[in-house]
Write an enzyme that holds these catalytic residues in place. Structure first.
Site, PDB file in Angstrom:
ATOM      1  N   ASP A 135       0.851  -1.174   0.000  1.00 18.43           N
ATOM      2  CA  ASP A 135       0.000   0.000   0.000  1.00 18.43           C
ATOM      3  C   ASP A 135       0.899   1.241   0.000  1.00 18.43           C
ATOM      4  O   ASP A 135       2.091   1.163   0.320  1.00 18.43           O
ATOM      5  CB  ASP A 135      -0.877  -0.038   1.253  1.00 18.43           C
ATOM      6  CG  ASP A 135      -1.701   1.211   1.447  1.00 18.43           C
ATOM      7  OD1 ASP A 135      -2.438   1.586   0.519  1.00 18.43           O
ATOM      8  OD2 ASP A 135      -1.599   1.819   2.532  1.00 18.43           O
ATOM      9  N   ASP A 190      -0.413   5.232   0.720  1.00 24.68           N
ATOM     10  CA  ASP A 190      -0.753   6.223   1.737  1.00 24.68           C
ATOM     11  C   ASP A 190      -0.808   5.599   3.124  1.00 24.68           C
ATOM     12  O   ASP A 190      -1.562   4.651   3.369  1.00 24.68           O
ATOM     13  CB  ASP A 190      -2.102   6.867   1.419  1.00 24.68           C
ATOM     14  CG  ASP A 190      -2.040   7.753   0.175  1.00 24.68           C
ATOM     15  OD1 ASP A 190      -0.922   8.071  -0.258  1.00 24.68           O
ATOM     16  OD2 ASP A 190      -3.109   8.117  -0.343  1.00 24.68           O
TER      17      ASP A 190
END
Length: 274
Positions: free
Chosen positions: A9, A11
């Site tokens: 991932d 953010d």
């Protein structure tokens, strides 16, 4: 350990939740890159956001966008492309979801039942205020193709009703770090598994998948990985991954935690920082 492929991932995981900087993780991803370990972005971000970020970080890998909606391959990839991968802007796209236009059509009748604000309602300045993104990054974030982020303004009970209503339309609503995301039937975990099969065909040997995330929309990816890492967040507690008591939770947040996790995996595989 077999050959590694890292899925991450962005953010709140590789990128700091507040500043969007990845610099504390640089030594770890450069060590992975030098060892030939692919580092695959699996994110809620858009294609154009990821293209710019990969260029900034010096990475040149396939990537998964909009919570598993599509996989993009560099135009010069050596990986075996599926027959239905379509060329777009010097990239190849494997679509795993539906176009954003169809999602927006499905959301329109729900606006009278539930209180939310969607990304399509927002101008650049509002998105900048809500996210802390700079103007150019906010412009890129608005260019979504396969999903629609929402600011949920209703109750938790209404949220459950909305999830059921969307499910009847074969759509999903997943919670990210800042937004709820309306997407098609796929998810980050399914997209990761699909791309792993491509790498399996290319490598011709055993693969160990490593996944790193921080939010609820990462849970399917983490649950499907051989080695899952929950990266601590400064804004919420680590979510629970059902049936995965082996999940590792980092001591540090964001890119510092990312570096902590990736360094440990690389060292276990006998790969050390230069």
């Amino acid at each position: 350990m077999s050959r590694l492929v890292i899925f991450t991932d962005l953010d709140g995981t590789l990128l700091d939740h507040h500043t969007y900087s990845a610099e504390p993780a640089r030594p770890a991803w450069e060590a992975a890159q030098a060892a030939g370990v692919p580092c695959i972005f699996n994110t809620s971000k858009t294609r154009v956001e990821v293209e710019q970020l990969q260029e900034k970080l010096g990475l040149h890998e396939p990537f998964i966008v909009e919570n598993g909606a599509a996989v993009w391959f560099p135009g010069d990839t050596d990986l075996p492309l599926p027959p239905d991968a379509r060329p777009t802007d010097d990239l190849y796209c494997k679509l795993l979801s539906i176009p954003r236009t169809e999602i927006l059509e499905a959301l329109n009748p729900l606006r009278g039942r539930f209180r939310f604000r969607s990304l399509s309602d927002m101008a650049v300045n509002e998105l900048m205020e809500r996210t802390g993104l700079e103007r150019q990054q906010a412009i890129l974030a608005l260019q979504r193709e396969f999903s629609e982020p929402l600011v949920w303004m209703d109750s938790e009970d209404a949220l459950k009703e909305c999830i059921e209503a969307l499910g009847a339309l074969n759509l999903r609503l997943v919670r990210g770090g800042r937004f709820h995301h309306v997407i098609g039937a796929g998810d980050k975990g399914q997209a990761m598994s699909w791309l792993l099969a491509v790498y399996q065909k290319a490598f011709g040997g055993a693969i160990t998948s490593v996944a790193l995330g921080d939010s609820e929309n990462d849970l399917n990816m983490l649950a499907a990985a051989d080695v899952p890492f929950l990266v601590r967040s400064p804004v919420h507690a680590p979510p629970t991954i059902p049936d995965r008591p082996d999940v590792c939770i980092t001591s540090h947040c964001g890119p510092e935690g990312w570096a902590e996790a990736v360094t440990s995996v690389l060292e276990q595989a006998g790969i050390r920082h230069p």
